[in-house]
Design a protein around this motif. Structure first.
Motif, mmCIF file in Angstrom:
data_model
loop_
_atom_site.group_PDB
_atom_site.id
_atom_site.type_symbol
_atom_site.label_atom_id
_atom_site.label_comp_id
_atom_site.label_asym_id
_atom_site.label_seq_id
_atom_site.Cartn_x
_atom_site.Cartn_y
_atom_site.Cartn_z
ATOM 1 N N PRO A 261 23.413 23.291 -27.015
ATOM 2 C CA PRO A 261 24.662 24.024 -26.703
ATOM 3 C C PRO A 261 24.336 25.229 -25.977
ATOM 4 C CG PRO A 261 24.665 23.740 -28.919
ATOM 5 C CD PRO A 261 23.594 22.728 -28.637
ATOM 6 N N ARG A 262 22.923 25.767 -26.432
ATOM 7 C CA ARG A 262 22.702 26.988 -25.686
ATOM 8 C C ARG A 262 21.950 27.033 -24.326
ATOM 9 N NH1 ARG A 262 17.994 28.248 -30.372
ATOM 10 N NH2 ARG A 262 18.020 25.747 -30.047
ATOM 11 N N VAL A 263 22.106 25.719 -23.777
ATOM 12 C CA VAL A 263 21.571 25.437 -22.541
ATOM 13 C C VAL A 263 22.502 24.975 -21.508
ATOM 14 C CG1 VAL A 263 19.709 24.639 -20.973
ATOM 15 C CG2 VAL A 263 19.292 25.332 -23.288
ATOM 16 N N HIS A 264 22.923 25.564 -20.431
ATOM 17 C CA HIS A 264 23.639 25.128 -19.227
ATOM 18 C C HIS A 264 22.867 24.841 -17.930
ATOM 19 C CE1 HIS A 264 27.647 25.664 -21.030
ATOM 20 N NE2 HIS A 264 27.093 26.168 -22.140
ATOM 21 N N LEU A 265 23.158 23.751 -17.585
ATOM 22 C CA LEU A 265 22.724 23.441 -15.978
ATOM 23 C C LEU A 265 23.605 23.638 -15.151
ATOM 24 C CD1 LEU A 265 20.730 20.233 -17.038
ATOM 25 C CD2 LEU A 265 19.959 22.573 -17.342
ATOM 26 N N VAL A 266 23.274 24.720 -14.179
ATOM 27 C CA VAL A 266 24.324 24.827 -13.078
ATOM 28 C C VAL A 266 23.660 24.780 -11.628
ATOM 29 C CG1 VAL A 266 25.764 26.417 -14.411
ATOM 30 C CG2 VAL A 266 23.936 27.462 -12.893
ATOM 31 N N GLY A 267 24.482 23.883 -10.908
ATOM 32 C CA GLY A 267 23.680 23.343 -9.594
ATOM 33 C C GLY A 267 23.109 22.147 -9.686
ATOM 34 N N TYR A 268 23.374 21.331 -10.990
ATOM 35 C CA TYR A 268 22.480 20.360 -11.384
ATOM 36 C C TYR A 268 23.642 19.271 -11.084
ATOM 37 C CZ TYR A 268 20.459 16.820 -14.439
ATOM 38 O OH TYR A 268 20.138 15.643 -14.964
ATOM 39 N N GLY A 269 23.197 17.999 -10.634
ATOM 40 C CA GLY A 269 24.104 16.740 -10.551
ATOM 41 C C GLY A 269 25.399 17.159 -9.800
ATOM 42 N N PRO A 270 26.759 17.153 -10.383
ATOM 43 C CA PRO A 270 27.803 17.012 -9.702
ATOM 44 C C PRO A 270 28.040 18.401 -9.238
ATOM 45 C CG PRO A 270 28.124 16.895 -12.078
ATOM 46 C CD PRO A 270 26.701 16.592 -11.838
ATOM 47 N N SER A 271 27.200 19.499 -9.497
ATOM 48 C CA SER A 271 27.663 21.011 -9.046
ATOM 49 C C SER A 271 26.652 21.215 -8.199
ATOM 50 C CB SER A 271 27.582 21.836 -10.185
ATOM 51 O OG SER A 271 26.409 21.928 -10.873
ATOM 52 N N SER A 272 25.708 20.366 -7.470
ATOM 53 C CA SER A 272 24.712 20.561 -6.687
ATOM 54 C C SER A 272 25.148 20.751 -5.126
ATOM 55 C CB SER A 272 23.492 19.546 -6.424
ATOM 56 O OG SER A 272 23.950 18.285 -6.529
ATOM 57 N N SER A 273 26.349 21.767 -4.989
ATOM 58 C CA SER A 273 26.838 21.764 -3.643
ATOM 59 C C SER A 273 27.239 23.325 -3.656
ATOM 60 C CB SER A 273 27.679 21.093 -3.233
ATOM 61 O OG SER A 273 28.890 21.421 -3.745
ATOM 62 N N THR A 274 27.345 23.926 -2.533
ATOM 63 C CA THR A 274 27.795 25.429 -2.833
ATOM 64 C C THR A 274 29.040 25.577 -3.264
ATOM 65 O OG1 THR A 274 28.559 25.541 -0.540
ATOM 66 C CG2 THR A 274 26.624 25.972 -0.936
ATOM 67 N N ILE A 275 29.879 24.701 -3.152
ATOM 68 C CA ILE A 275 31.247 24.760 -4.038
ATOM 69 C C ILE A 275 31.073 24.211 -5.504
ATOM 70 C CG2 ILE A 275 32.215 22.359 -3.453
ATOM 71 C CD1 ILE A 275 34.859 24.191 -3.117
#
Ligand code: FAD
Length: 374
Positions: free
Chosen positions: A340-354
């Protein structure tokens, strides 16, 4: 060793969105120099910030994330569409302007105006646990020393991890092989026969422009999937839901185009009309002078351009052993289910600018709760 409450790795769209929301929640830049440490001691904390700090580390020399490296001919008219960063509208766009220049300028103005805490160039090489305490600290080793953090938002994108498939005979090829990450402009291929491999958006866009200056062949493993309906908000929602479902199960995320399909644009319709989008099944072997086709014939080729996509740039997280048996990382939203200390942003479903924008907000909101509980 520097200490911080939330460390963000990467300052592309996803990392900037995270930084914006961290700052909005009252987190302040972590001291990065001894002078900053002295200033911090003498500056009282406001009630709203609870004394929490953040810092962004980015390996680039300047703003723009991966957009700094997009090829020269990728102009604002030919990108798929850019979502604005939270809190600042995209300035008026000249459709002819190269996307690399435009977005680098936009991101740079954004960082400056909001006074985001970004240190460059700093490459993170390794993230590990200080101990087994689930609320303990993470140790982040970088090209500029070591950081200790309570939480991590990883926003390292994919650009630094181009994917090259392995094909028999690849090492014997006498011509030039390159990945789209190394592509500069079609002109460099004039009078050469270029084989483009891959079924995604980069492949068809580059076939379009290269076929205007020289001859090309297009190879894909599967028949490309062209969309016959517009890519509207509903279709976008469905595509994101499909990838979310995969990463929640711990499967590796799919490429964007495998869930969206390829969209016909006027330029691609012209490319089709001149035969540039006649797809051939993947060749079976690479030879010094070309490639062997499925029917056994040899096609002479001067250049093989691998438009075979990218993978998430997560090698520095390997010591955390986040990957499960499905080959991917089991995710709950942007949070790593097991860490829970680690978040992945821009990974998988969030790999677009929006998607990156939304992921930054979601990660911060979850982490602020986590830090309050810890
Ligand atoms: P990035 O922009 O890649 O930023 C990641 C940052 O992290 C970089 O600055 C990188 O240097 C840094 N970094 C990486 N590893 C480390 C490390 N170990 N230590 C420190 N820093 C590190 N999406 C759209 O929505 N619209 C489009 O039109 C569009 N066009 C695209 C065209 C191409 C050719 C490609 C490949 C992708 C396109 N995308 C598009 C997808 C696009 O990449 C994402 O939408 C978004 O820009 C990615 O942002 P990001 O912040 O996740 O990653």
């Amino acid at each position: 060793m520097r200490t911080v409450d939330v460390l963000v790795i990467g300052a592309g769209q996803a990392g900037l969105s995270a930084a914006y929301h961290l700052q909005r929640r009252g987190l302040r830049p972590a001291p990065t120099t001894d002078r900053d440490l002295d200033d911090q001691v003498s500056t009282p904390h406001t009630a709203s910030d609870r004394g929490l700090t953040y810092q962004v580390l980015d390996s680039e020399e300047g703003p723009g994330g991966a957009w700094r490296h997009r090829w020269r001919s990728l102009r604002m008219a030919t990108v798929n569409g850019i979502s604005e960063l939270p809190g600042m509208a995209v300035p008026e766009v000249d459709p002819e302007e190269p996307s690399a220049r435009f977005i680098t300028g936009y991101f740079g103005d954004y960082e400056e105006e909001l006074g985001l805490a970004i240190v460059r160039p700093v490459r993170v090489s390794r993230v590990s646990r200080a101990d087994e305490d689930p609320h303990g600290r993470l140790i982040v080793e970088t090209s500029a020393g070591t950081w200790s953090t309570r939480a991590l938002i990883n926003a390292t994108g994919t650009w630094t991890k181009p994917f090259w498939p392995i094909y028999p005979g690849q090492e014997t090829f006498g011509g030039r092989q390159l990945h789209v990450a190394d592509y500069v402009a079609a002109e460099e291929f004039r009078d050469q026969h270029v084989a483009v491999v891959g079924g995604g958006i980069s492949a068809v866009q580059l076939l379009d422009e290269i076929s205007l200056v020289t001859s090309t062949s297009w190879f894909t493993r599967r028949e490309p999937v062209w969309r016959d309906t517009p890519f509207d908000a509903r279709a976008g929602h469905d595509a994101v839901a499909m990838v979310e479902e995969r990463v929640a199960k711990g499967l590796p995320p799919l490429s964007v185009v495998s869930v969206t399909g390829l969209l016909w644009t006027p330029s691609l319709l012209e490319a089709k009309a001149r035969g540039a989008l006649d797809r051939r099944p993947m060749f079976t072997q690479i030879l010094p002078e070309g490639v062997r086709l499925v029917d056994g014939d040899v096609l002479p080729v001067d250049v093989i351009l691998w438009a075979t996509g990218f993978r998430a740039a997560l090698d520095h997280l390997a010591p955390l052993r986040l990957r499960g048996s499905g080959g991917g990382i089991v995710m709950e939203g942007t949070r790593v289910a097991e860490e829970p200390r680690v978040h992945l942003v821009g990974y998988g479903p969030s790999s677009s600018t929006i998607g990156a924008n939304r992921a930054g907000r979601a990660a911060v909101s979850d982490l602020v709760r986590f830090l309050d509980d810890g």
